[in-house]
Design an enzyme around this catalytic site. Structure first.
Site, PDB file in Angstrom:
ATOM      1  N   LYS A 146       0.940  -1.079  -0.071  1.00 44.43           N
ATOM      2  CA  LYS A 146       0.129  -0.020   0.014  1.00 44.43           C
ATOM      3  C   LYS A 146       0.840   1.361  -0.066  1.00 44.43           C
ATOM      4  O   LYS A 146       1.348   1.699   1.076  1.00 44.43           O
ATOM      5  CB  LYS A 146      -0.872  -0.032   1.260  1.00 44.43           C
ATOM      6  CG  LYS A 146      -2.097   0.654   1.092  1.00 44.43           C
ATOM      7  CD  LYS A 146      -2.139   2.243   0.919  1.00 44.43           C
ATOM      8  CE  LYS A 146      -1.991   3.095   2.193  1.00 44.43           C
ATOM      9  NZ  LYS A 146      -1.725   4.626   1.779  1.00 44.43           N
ATOM     10  N   GLU A 174       9.667   1.916  11.253  1.00 40.78           N
ATOM     11  CA  GLU A 174      10.472   2.901  11.251  1.00 40.78           C
ATOM     12  C   GLU A 174       9.811   4.158  11.512  1.00 40.78           C
ATOM     13  O   GLU A 174       8.968   4.465  10.304  1.00 40.78           O
ATOM     14  CB  GLU A 174      11.609   2.740  10.003  1.00 40.78           C
ATOM     15  CG  GLU A 174      12.539   3.788  10.290  1.00 40.78           C
ATOM     16  CD  GLU A 174      12.352   5.041   9.275  1.00 40.78           C
ATOM     17  OE1 GLU A 174      12.185   6.063   9.882  1.00 40.78           O
ATOM     18  OE2 GLU A 174      12.640   4.697   8.084  1.00 40.78           O
ATOM     19  N   CYS A 226      13.322  11.211   7.204  1.00 39.18           N
ATOM     20  CA  CYS A 226      13.278  10.810   8.549  1.00 39.18           C
ATOM     21  C   CYS A 226      14.525  10.802   9.279  1.00 39.18           C
ATOM     22  O   CYS A 226      14.627  11.128  10.373  1.00 39.18           O
ATOM     23  CB  CYS A 226      12.557   9.638   8.744  1.00 39.18           C
ATOM     24  SG  CYS A 226      13.481   8.154   7.731  1.00 39.18           S
ATOM     25  N   GLU A 228       8.451  17.022  15.349  1.00 41.91           N
ATOM     26  CA  GLU A 228       9.103  16.722  14.113  1.00 41.91           C
ATOM     27  C   GLU A 228       8.155  17.727  12.922  1.00 41.91           C
ATOM     28  O   GLU A 228       7.035  17.571  12.957  1.00 41.91           O
ATOM     29  CB  GLU A 228       8.894  15.202  13.723  1.00 41.91           C
ATOM     30  CG  GLU A 228       9.649  15.179  12.210  1.00 41.91           C
ATOM     31  CD  GLU A 228       9.525  13.435  11.816  1.00 41.91           C
ATOM     32  OE1 GLU A 228      10.601  12.835  11.211  1.00 41.91           O
ATOM     33  OE2 GLU A 228       8.487  12.777  12.387  1.00 41.91           O
TER      34      GLU A 228
END
Length: 497
Positions: free
Chosen positions: A189, A265, A299, A401
């Site tokens: 996906k 992750e 990231c 973040e």
């Protein structure tokens, strides 16, 4: 909606599901627009998958485990995965076009990182699986004849792959490569923002002869769409995910039913650490990459940069100079060093943090707003690369973040202080440490609470080594034998002699 190129169909406007070796619009009839982040204009449509499409993909993947793929010798499977990599490289320009259409990233970046690394993942993990031994032990028994114990690796089964939009091909094949090398079947996906390269990979699978049902793609969103239906499906044996921590928590809740394994992750608020004895040129070049590469949508990027006080002013001035030399523009322009953010929605998020930083007391060293772009690009998700200083360590812009082209630079006075600052976060994905003192490098790297610590480099990866995050940045490790542990089941066989 498609065009022929070199005798093959290539997706230019329409992204359909790929289920059991066939492209299909699915049964729901629902579609959504694919929007260019460069111009803000529609570049195509994507078919949305719901429960029926997920059911069909899982059924095909389950059946393929008991077909030719399930009985295929490891060496033959590895040859097929090498062929997948070769075919991606043969159609390099098609994948490059699809990647930059979806992401808007500079052509130079995608052609040197995304496409070649995306292809290489298949070869690297195919070779790794062939060459990793399992354990074996001799056991004494009362009759004196003994027993031998040895490990056998078997596929885990049907793997759900939920991949992100920032490195769509690379991070998708980083999961699909080891999953297929281990003999599993997959349902991918991809992010709704970046459907094209994953869809195109279906053509490659058919071209090289990967059996039907081994590789499947279902497009859609998360809640009440393909993502939620896939992760909740009882016939999915394991889930691998890269994305936001909040989404990871939701997936874990789904995976708990049936005790299915997850590998995740997730987010990061990574620290860059620059000591006074660092090579300044290396540290500036490295931080320009770690904070601003891919428009900061990495990231592993360093949104928090701590610089030892004796070189703080020089570092800020030189990083400012480097940022202001960056050219924002379309992917095809060879002078472009930074593209847009992925979407208008993400642009709004980043701009809200730019505004919040000023409200929290930040000094804007450079950037902090929206750039002036040519008329053809005004509808794109453009933001200025930005440097802040002056925030307190409890500011939201230090803790949360942002995932944009931004960093905050703060001074520090001692090794002990900077270690404490770097670790003062709920995240623990990566760090980049700059020093020419080897002993200090080893000493500091092991004290940072992260899954990956770079010294005098950034984004340098040996795929044989472990990758993953600590704390809220993820669960588990992939890469090398660590990935094989997730993508396979280990059975101990005990034979009495």
């Amino acid at each position: 909606m498609k065009e022929m190129r070199d005798g093959l169909m290539t997706f230019t406007q329409e992204a359909m599901h790929f289920i059991d070796g066939e492209f299909t619009p699915g049964m729901s009839g629902k579609t959504f627009d694919n929007i260019s982040p460069v111009t803000g204009k529609k570049i195509g449509i994507v078919h949305e998958g719901l429960q029926p499409e997920v059911d069909a993909a899982v059924k095909a993947a389950r059946a393929a485990l008991h077909g030719p793929w399930g009985y295929m010798p490891m060496a033959e499977r590895a040859e097929l995965l090498h062929a997948v990599a070769d075919e991606i490289n043969r159609r390099f320009d098609d994948f490059l076009e699809a990647e930059i259409l979806d992401t808007g990233k500079p052509k130079g970046l995608a052609s040197h990182v995304d496409i070649p690394r995306g292809a290489a993942n298949f070869k690297i993990f195919a070779d790794l699986v062939k060459n990793v031994p399992t354990e074996s032990f001799m056991l004494d028994t009362p009759d004196g004849f003994g027993a031998v114990n040895y490990g056998v690796r078997k596929p885990k089964g049907v793997i759900a792959v939920i991949s992100p939009w920032n490195l769509p091909l690379l991070l998708m094949t980083w999961k699909v490569g080891p999953a297929l090398a281990s003999g599993n079947t997959v349902i991918v996906k991809p992010s709704e923002e970046t459907p094209l390269t994953t869809t195109l990979l279906g053509e490659v699978m058919n071209t090289v002869g990967i059996p039907k049902g081994v590789f499947n793609v279902v497009h859609g969103f998360g809640p009440e769409s393909a993502g939620a239906f896939l992760t909740a499906h009882p016939d999915v044996d394991a889930i691998t995910f890269t994305g936001e921590t909040r989404t990871g928590e939701i997936i874990m809740q789904s995976a708990a039913k049936g005790l299915r394994q997850v590998s995740m992750e997730c987010g990061g608020k990574n620290a860059g650490i620059v000591f006074a004895d660092a090579d300044m040129d290396k540290a500036i070049e490295g931080t320009l990459r770690s904070a601003f590469a891919n428009c900061g949508q990495v990231c592993l990027g360093t949104e928090r940069v701590y610089v030892e006080r004796p070189i703080f002013d020089e570092f800020v001035a030189r990083l400012k100079q480097g940022v202001e030399m960056m050219k924002l523009g379309p992917s095809e322009d060879p002078e472009t060093s930074m593209g847009p953010l992925i979407s208008q929605e993400h642009k709004d998020k980043v701009m809200s943090y730019y505004k919040l930083a000023v409200e929290e007391g930040a000094t804007v060293v450079t950037g902090g707003g929206e750039p002036e772009m040519p008329d053809a690009l005004k509808g794109g998700a453009w933001v200025q690369p930005t440097i802040f200083t002056g925030l307190s360590e409890d500011a939201r812009c230090i803790k949360e973040e942002i995932f944009g082209p931004v960093c905050h630079i703060a001074p520090f006075d001692s090794e002990e202080e900077v270690i404490k600052l770097a670790n003062d976060t709920k995240y623990g994905l990566a760090t980049a440490i700059w020093t020419e003192n080897l002993t200090k490098a080893h000493r500091v790297a092991r004290q940072i609470d992260v899954g990956l610590a770079w010294v005098n480099s950034w984004f340098l990866r040996d795929l044989r080594t472990a990758f993953g995050g600590a704390k809220h940045s993820g669960i588990g490790r992939e890469g090398g034998v660590h990935g094989l542990e997730f993508y396979s089941e280990l059975t101990n066989v005990c034979v009495k002699l």
